[in-house]
Design a protein around this motif. Structure first.
Motif, mmCIF file in Angstrom:
data_model
loop_
_atom_site.group_PDB
_atom_site.id
_atom_site.type_symbol
_atom_site.label_atom_id
_atom_site.label_comp_id
_atom_site.label_asym_id
_atom_site.label_seq_id
_atom_site.Cartn_x
_atom_site.Cartn_y
_atom_site.Cartn_z
ATOM 1 N N ALA A 21 0.844 -1.189 0.000
ATOM 2 C CA ALA A 21 0.000 0.000 0.000
ATOM 3 C C ALA A 21 0.880 1.239 0.000
ATOM 4 O O ALA A 21 1.947 1.251 0.622
ATOM 5 N N SER A 22 0.437 2.286 -0.703
ATOM 6 C CA SER A 22 1.138 3.563 -0.739
ATOM 7 C C SER A 22 0.129 4.685 -0.586
ATOM 8 O O SER A 22 -1.070 4.506 -0.820
ATOM 9 N N ALA A 23 0.642 5.878 -0.210
ATOM 10 C CA ALA A 23 -0.240 7.011 0.063
ATOM 11 C C ALA A 23 0.036 8.161 -0.895
ATOM 12 O O ALA A 23 1.180 8.612 -1.025
ATOM 13 N N LEU A 24 -1.008 8.636 -1.543
ATOM 14 C CA LEU A 24 -0.958 9.810 -2.404
ATOM 15 C C LEU A 24 -1.514 10.966 -1.575
ATOM 16 O O LEU A 24 -2.725 11.128 -1.427
ATOM 17 N N ILE A 25 -0.620 11.771 -0.999
ATOM 18 C CA ILE A 25 -1.006 12.816 -0.052
ATOM 19 C C ILE A 25 -0.912 14.176 -0.738
ATOM 20 O O ILE A 25 0.110 14.508 -1.349
ATOM 21 N N TYR A 26 -1.965 14.973 -0.618
ATOM 22 C CA TYR A 26 -2.026 16.278 -1.294
ATOM 23 C C TYR A 26 -2.516 17.335 -0.312
ATOM 24 O O TYR A 26 -3.133 17.027 0.709
ATOM 25 N N ASN A 27 -2.214 18.614 -0.621
ATOM 26 C CA ASN A 27 -2.669 19.703 0.235
ATOM 27 C C ASN A 27 -3.617 20.622 -0.525
ATOM 28 O O ASN A 27 -3.938 20.390 -1.692
#
Length: 332
Positions: A21-27
């Motif tokens: 699993a990986s995380a696509l983190i955005y602001n």
């Protein structure tokens, strides 16, 4: 995506390889959080920018548990709302396909304040900057797709990959040269973050300043316009220092990351991460606004730099000209 992903192909039975699993983190500014991996041969995508994530472990009840644990372990990061976005295919070390569940989540914090335990650094990037970074084409395409959907006001999600059984993977212990590795007394070693301006004029010349003879650092030596991060992002620090030191006005949107030098000045000294950013455009002519720090600004050809010059400044300029993103100094 971390070392566990590359180990799955050779370390696990085929029925247990689908547990990553990986995380696509955005602001809110449309930027994405990327992880600069160690330049260590044999690991997954060494020296590249990637997503945070890793392999499922026996205690994980789901892939959401996996990604939340990985974020805590790798960066002390908690993203409240993580939702499945898509499933990507990556190649294991034996050439087999490894499905990776991608979760997307919003976070608006300062990555420099996180306790990074793997890799070199975390940094926010806008999607249009990604073609200039060393990263897997699949990761770049993943960010592009998400950004387009986000801009349209929505994004779809894929059903999580079905995982049967549990995956046992060996955690990577801190690399002996990793600044996050514990010191001899068991305490984490904090790194000083320096921010530096790489500015080229129309003739391809680089802006350097001559430090004051009584400067606390590098007296009578040429150096980048630079400063230390306070309670601010690295780009905000760069914009502030350029204005305060030289009267240059820079739009944060015109700034791009180009290099980092991770160095130790002497055995046992506090490690320093010296980040270098290029401003594509600016307003103003360099002025001496802090004469106690800098006595002269001059433009220099990269192949004919002045002496004496701060060693890591030369290393950074050489790295930028060679297209490298990262240099280490003083660790051996």
């Amino acid at each position: 995506m971390n070392d566990e992903t590359s180990q799955l192909g050779s370390a696990l039975p085929s029925e247990l390889r689908r547990a990553n699993a990986s995380a696509l983190i955005y602001n809110g500014a449309g930027e994405y959080l990327l992880h600069l991996r160690d330049e260590i041969p044999g690991i997954w995508e060494p020296g590249s920018w990637s997503l945070l994530g890793g392999g499922r472990e026996p205690g994980d009840r789901s892939l959401e548990d996996t990604i939340r644990r990985e974020l805590r372990e790798e960066a002390g990061l908690d993203v409240p709302d993580l939702v499945p976005f898509t499933v990507e295919e990556a190649k294991g070390s034996d050439g087999t396909s490894v499905p990776i569940q991608i979760f997307a989540g919003h976070w608006a914090g300062d990555p420099t304040a996180l306790n990074l335990t793997e890799g070199v650094m975390l940094h926010w990037f806008r999607p249009e900057v990604l073609p200039r970074l060393r990263m897997a084409p699949t990761t770049r395409e993943l960010v592009r797709r998400h950004a387009e959907l986000l801009h349209a006001g929505h994004y779809g999600s894929a059903a999580p990959a079905t995982v049967t059984g549990a995956v046992t993977t060996a955690r990577r212990t801190p690399h002996p040269r990793d600044p996050s590795a514990p010191s001899s007394d068991g305490k984490a070693v904090l790194n000083v973050i320096g921010v530096h301006l790489y500015l080229e004029n129309a003739h391809g010349e680089v802006l350097l300043g001559l430090r004051h003879p009584d400067s606390a650092y590098a007296g009578e030596t040429w150096h980048f316009l630079a400063g230390h991060c306070e309670q601010e992002s690295a780009v905000a620090c760069l914009v502030r220092e350029a204005r305060e030191e030289a009267g240059l006005l820079i739009d944060p949107g015109d700034v791009e990351y180009v290099h980092a030098v991770h160095l130790v000045d002497a055995p046992g000294a506090q490690p320093r991460m010296q980040m270098v950013f290029r401003a594509r455009r600016w307003t103003g002519t360099p002025e001496i606004l802090e004469p106690d720090k800098c006595v002269s600004w001059s433009w220099w050809r990269p192949e004919a730099l002045p002496e004496p010059l701060v060693p890591y400044t030369r290393a950074a300029i050489d790295g930028i000209r060679a297209g490298r993103l990262y240099t280490e100094m003083g660790w051996a």
